[in-house]
Design an enzyme around this catalytic site. Structure first.
Site, PDB file in Angstrom:
ATOM      1  N   ARG A 125       7.791  -6.259  -3.251  1.00 25.40           N
ATOM      2  CA  ARG A 125       7.882  -6.346  -1.786  1.00 25.40           C
ATOM      3  C   ARG A 125       7.530  -7.764  -1.371  1.00 25.40           C
ATOM      4  NH1 ARG A 125       3.521  -3.369   0.636  1.00 25.40           N
ATOM      5  NH2 ARG A 125       2.743  -5.432   1.117  1.00 25.40           N
ATOM      6  N   GLU A 144       3.617 -13.751   0.843  1.00 31.31           N
ATOM      7  CA  GLU A 144       3.490 -13.605  -0.609  1.00 31.31           C
ATOM      8  C   GLU A 144       4.521 -12.605  -1.094  1.00 31.31           C
ATOM      9  OE1 GLU A 144       0.351 -11.321  -2.324  1.00 31.31           O
ATOM     10  OE2 GLU A 144       0.336  -9.859  -0.699  1.00 31.31           O
ATOM     11  N   ASN A 146       4.704  -9.266  -3.705  1.00 26.55           N
ATOM     12  CA  ASN A 146       3.892  -8.325  -4.484  1.00 26.55           C
ATOM     13  C   ASN A 146       4.745  -7.783  -5.612  1.00 26.55           C
ATOM     14  OD1 ASN A 146       1.483  -7.986  -2.497  1.00 26.55           O
ATOM     15  ND2 ASN A 146       3.316  -7.787  -1.242  1.00 26.55           N
ATOM     16  N   SER A 151       3.122  -1.157  -2.059  1.00 30.58           N
ATOM     17  CA  SER A 151       2.952   0.194  -1.521  1.00 30.58           C
ATOM     18  C   SER A 151       3.530   0.363  -0.124  1.00 30.58           C
ATOM     19  CB  SER A 151       1.477   0.581  -1.555  1.00 30.58           C
ATOM     20  OG  SER A 151       0.750  -0.305  -0.764  1.00 30.58           O
ATOM     21  N   LYS A 305      -0.484 -16.029  -6.821  1.00 26.29           N
ATOM     22  CA  LYS A 305      -0.376 -17.033  -5.755  1.00 26.29           C
ATOM     23  C   LYS A 305      -0.203 -18.427  -6.338  1.00 26.29           C
ATOM     24  CE  LYS A 305      -2.171 -13.836  -2.546  1.00 26.29           C
ATOM     25  NZ  LYS A 305      -2.338 -12.521  -3.139  1.00 26.29           N
ATOM     26  N   LYS A 364      -6.693 -19.322  -0.688  1.00 28.01           N
ATOM     27  CA  LYS A 364      -6.408 -18.064  -1.380  1.00 28.01           C
ATOM     28  C   LYS A 364      -6.799 -18.096  -2.856  1.00 28.01           C
ATOM     29  CE  LYS A 364      -2.452 -16.663   1.427  1.00 28.01           C
ATOM     30  NZ  LYS A 364      -1.174 -15.936   1.372  1.00 28.01           N
ATOM     31  N   GLU A 368      -5.273  -9.706  -5.203  1.00 24.27           N
ATOM     32  CA  GLU A 368      -4.364  -8.875  -4.419  1.00 24.27           C
ATOM     33  C   GLU A 368      -5.179  -7.822  -3.683  1.00 24.27           C
ATOM     34  OE1 GLU A 368      -1.129  -9.485  -4.364  1.00 24.27           O
ATOM     35  OE2 GLU A 368      -1.329 -11.061  -5.868  1.00 24.27           O
ATOM     36  N   GLY A 369      -4.544  -7.221  -2.688  1.00 23.65           N
ATOM     37  CA  GLY A 369      -5.159  -6.047  -2.066  1.00 23.65           C
ATOM     38  C   GLY A 369      -5.856  -6.291  -0.739  1.00 23.65           C
ATOM     39  N   ARG A 450       4.038  -4.033   9.279  1.00 27.52           N
ATOM     40  CA  ARG A 450       2.617  -3.752   9.508  1.00 27.52           C
ATOM     41  C   ARG A 450       2.141  -4.640  10.642  1.00 27.52           C
ATOM     42  NH1 ARG A 450       0.364  -5.204   3.793  1.00 27.52           N
ATOM     43  NH2 ARG A 450       2.008  -6.745   4.094  1.00 27.52           N
TER      44      ARG A 450
HETATM   45  P1  ADP Z   1      -3.138 -10.047  -0.565  1.00 27.40           P
HETATM   46  O1  ADP Z   1      -2.593 -10.174  -1.936  1.00 27.40           O
HETATM   47  O2  ADP Z   1      -4.612  -9.826  -0.533  1.00 27.40           O
HETATM   48  O3  ADP Z   1      -2.366  -9.064   0.264  1.00 27.40           O
HETATM   49  P2  ADP Z   1      -1.964 -12.060   1.146  1.00 27.40           P
HETATM   50  O4  ADP Z   1      -1.523 -13.395   0.731  1.00 27.40           O
HETATM   51  O5  ADP Z   1      -0.896 -11.093   1.488  1.00 27.40           O
HETATM   52  O6  ADP Z   1      -2.952 -11.487   0.060  1.00 27.40           O
HETATM   53  O7  ADP Z   1      -2.922 -12.221   2.388  1.00 27.40           O
HETATM   54  C1  ADP Z   1      -3.552 -11.132   3.011  1.00 27.40           C
HETATM   55  C2  ADP Z   1      -3.337 -11.171   4.511  1.00 27.40           C
HETATM   56  O8  ADP Z   1      -3.831 -12.398   5.047  1.00 27.40           O
HETATM   57  C3  ADP Z   1      -1.881 -11.109   4.919  1.00 27.40           C
HETATM   58  O9  ADP Z   1      -1.453  -9.767   5.028  1.00 27.40           O
HETATM   59  C4  ADP Z   1      -1.905 -11.836   6.255  1.00 27.40           C
HETATM   60  O10 ADP Z   1      -2.332 -10.965   7.287  1.00 27.40           O
HETATM   61  C5  ADP Z   1      -2.988 -12.883   6.060  1.00 27.40           C
HETATM   62  N1  ADP Z   1      -2.387 -14.150   5.608  1.00 27.40           N
HETATM   63  C6  ADP Z   1      -2.149 -14.511   4.326  1.00 27.40           C
HETATM   64  N2  ADP Z   1      -1.563 -15.721   4.257  1.00 27.40           N
HETATM   65  C7  ADP Z   1      -1.431 -16.140   5.525  1.00 27.40           C
HETATM   66  C8  ADP Z   1      -0.884 -17.326   6.104  1.00 27.40           C
HETATM   67  N3  ADP Z   1      -0.388 -18.304   5.354  1.00 27.40           N
HETATM   68  N4  ADP Z   1      -0.905 -17.428   7.451  1.00 27.40           N
HETATM   69  C9  ADP Z   1      -1.414 -16.427   8.223  1.00 27.40           C
HETATM   70  N5  ADP Z   1      -1.939 -15.295   7.725  1.00 27.40           N
HETATM   71  C10 ADP Z   1      -1.953 -15.141   6.392  1.00 27.40           C
HETATM   72 MG    MG Z   2      -0.488  -9.222   0.977  1.00 29.14          MG
END
Ligand code: ADP
Ligand code: MG
Length: 474
Positions: A125, A144, A146, A151, A305, A364, A368-369, A450
């Site tokens: 996803r 990102e 996944n 899910s 990442k 970051k 994940e999660g 979401r």
């Molecule tokens: P995870 O693997 O924990 O899901 P993500 O990279 O998806 O990590 O980041 C988690 C959440 O943080 C995302 O769902 C989003 O809400 C926020 N986020 C992540 N990267 C960004 C970004 N570059 N700009 C704004 N919000 C972000």
């Molecule tokens: Mg995420």
């Protein structure tokens, strides 16, 4: 761009009645989670959190996200097969990040022994936010991808009926008809079914690796149900069960409780807390087998990442996807700014910029999660502490996406309905199947929207921040 449902959000009495109707419809449709009190039992369940109204999403961006999904499938698959790229990209990170290092160790071990599986299955996803440009236009930017345990494909197929219901109650039948139908779990199951078929053993099973404490079981069951409807049987087991009752025969065929396994589908195993020593051994056993793993360990690593950041370097997409300039251009258009924090001048400069303008960046780790990223003052403090240590290579820095907020009403079990300013994240589900060197399936199979209140920097439905939504195309 119009951003919302305007006066509907102001009539408190009407909202309360609508919320009651929406919750009852959500329960009837199966938009369900187990409760946090009883995460191992389905005796008492509740509704998964969701928005009262669908959120407005520009159709052009929705189309763009769908159009680039097959490219992302190709990209992930190409990276997973490029051992040299993975090794080079992750070399600094695995020195400092124990979790990635352990995954990488398994990857090396399997490569050394020779990869036994011949069929590969990707269920991923790709997630995006809508950057609000200075000229007022929105742009699709990837957050990102996944590649393991992606899910909410199951629950996302049940939420359109809820939003149509809400709009129909308001006699907005034209609007209700605009809510897109969506069935990711069916598409994900078709991918698993194809892999199962190519594995080629009529009595073999699908092994779903999950935890016993799993609130999101109904999302997983949606895929199991689709498989059973095709006469493919699924058994749910924990890593612990695999170490006790899993085995390989001479041809590295995988057996669980004496039954042959064609496909291993992971809905567990993406966080350090999922692994005891015993569980790491179970993961290695599964990886060594000729069963189709979804994902195999290299594909899990392709979703880190660090890989995302390295792919954004000039020339890197061209290197990984040679001779495909159009795919490369579509992919690159969705990339936000991504910066390596490896030791050296480039990393130093990224750190200096982030400390000077913290609101423009996200820090970051390789996790994940949800709930792992750092923002604002917390990010500055972490960077100050990290900047002289090699540990910084286990993080990446990313440009922070700033969508335009809009109003919606969030419904969550146990909390009063809340009208708040929100932002959304769009995910597109992708499926591909490869047999040897031949790609036999490559498609997009649906979406997930979401939405969360703007006060939260991080996200995730499972993390208790975001709620399920549907795009209302405009
Ligand atoms: P995870 O693997 O924990 O899901 P993500 O990279 O998806 O990590 O980041 C988690 C959440 O943080 C995302 O769902 C989003 O809400 C926020 N986020 C992540 N990267 C960004 C970004 N570059 N700009 C704004 N919000 C972000
Ligand atoms: Mg995420």
């Amino acid at each position: 761009m119009a951003t919302g449902w305007g006066s509907l959000l102001q009539d408190e009495q009407q909202l309360e009645e609508l919320a009651r109707q929406a919750v009852d419809r959500a329960l009837a449709e199966g938009v369900l989670l187990r409760t946090s009190q009883e995460p191992s039992s389905s005796e008492v369940v509740s509704y998964a959190p969701f928005t009262l109204f669908p959120s407005l999403v520009p159709s052009a961006l929705l189309e763009q996200a769908y159009a680039v999904q097959m490219d992302f499938n190709l990209l992930v698959d190409a990276v997973s097969q490029n051992a040299a790229f993975l090794e080079q990209t992750l070399s600094s990170t695995i020195k400092r990040d124990n979790f990635t290092a352990r995954l990488f160790d398994i990857h090396k071990q399997v490569l050394k022994e020779g990869i036994a599986q011949t069929v590969f299955l990707g269920l991923n996803r790709s997630d995006y936010m809508f950057q609000h440009n200075a000229d007022g236009s929105p742009a699709l930017k990837q957050i990102e991808i996944n590649t393991i345990s992606a899910s909410f494909g199951g629950l996302a197929s049940r939420t359109p009926a809820v939003h149509r219901h809400v709009l129909n109650v308001l006699s907005k039948t034209r609007e209700a008809a605009k809510i897109l139908s969506n069935n990711p779990s069916k598409g994900l199951a078709l991918g698993i079914a194809k892999a199962w078929e190519l594995y080629g053993s009529a009595n073999a099973l699908v092994l779903l690796i999950a935890q016993e404490k799993e609130r999101n079981i109904f999302d997983q069951r949606a895929i199991e149900n689709e498989l059973l409807a095709r006469n493919i049987h699924v058994i749910r087991r924990r890593f612990e069960d695999v170490s006790e009752k899993g085995s390989l025969d001479q041809d590295r065929r995988l057996f669980m409780d004496g039954q042959e396994v064609a496909v291993v589908y992971f809905r567990d195993g993406y966080m350090p807390s999922h692994y005891s020593l015993q569980n790491w051994e179970a993961r290695l056993l599964l990886e060594r087998s000729c069963a189709v793993k979804c994902p195999d360990i290299a594909t899990q690593l392709a979703g880190t990442k660090k890989v995302q950041q390295e792919l954004s370097r000039v020339g890197m997409l061209e290197h990984v996807l040679p001779g495909q300039p159009e795919a490369v251009a579509r992919l690159r258009a969705t990339f936000a700014g991504l910066y390596s924090l490896d030791m050296g001048e480039e990393g130093d400069q990224a750190i200096t910029e982030a400390i000077a303008a913290p609101s423009r960046f996200v820090l970051k780790p390789q996790r994940e999660g949800g709930g792992n990223n750092l923002y604002g003052e917390e990010m500055v403090q972490a960077l100050e502490g990290l900047k002289d240590s090699e540990e910084r290579a286990s993080y990446i820095l990313m440009e922070k996406i700033e969508p335009e907020p809009f109003g919606n009403c969030l419904l969550r079990s146990g909390s009063p309905a809340r009208v708040v300013q929100c932002i959304s994240e769009l995910g597109i589900f992708g499926v591909y199947v490869r047999q040897g060197k031949t790609l036999v399936m490559n498609k997009h199979v649906g979406h997930l929207l979401r939405t969360k209140a703007i006060e939260h920097a991080d996200g995730g439905v499972a993390a208790g921040v975001a709620v399920l939504d549907n795009p209302y195309p405009v």
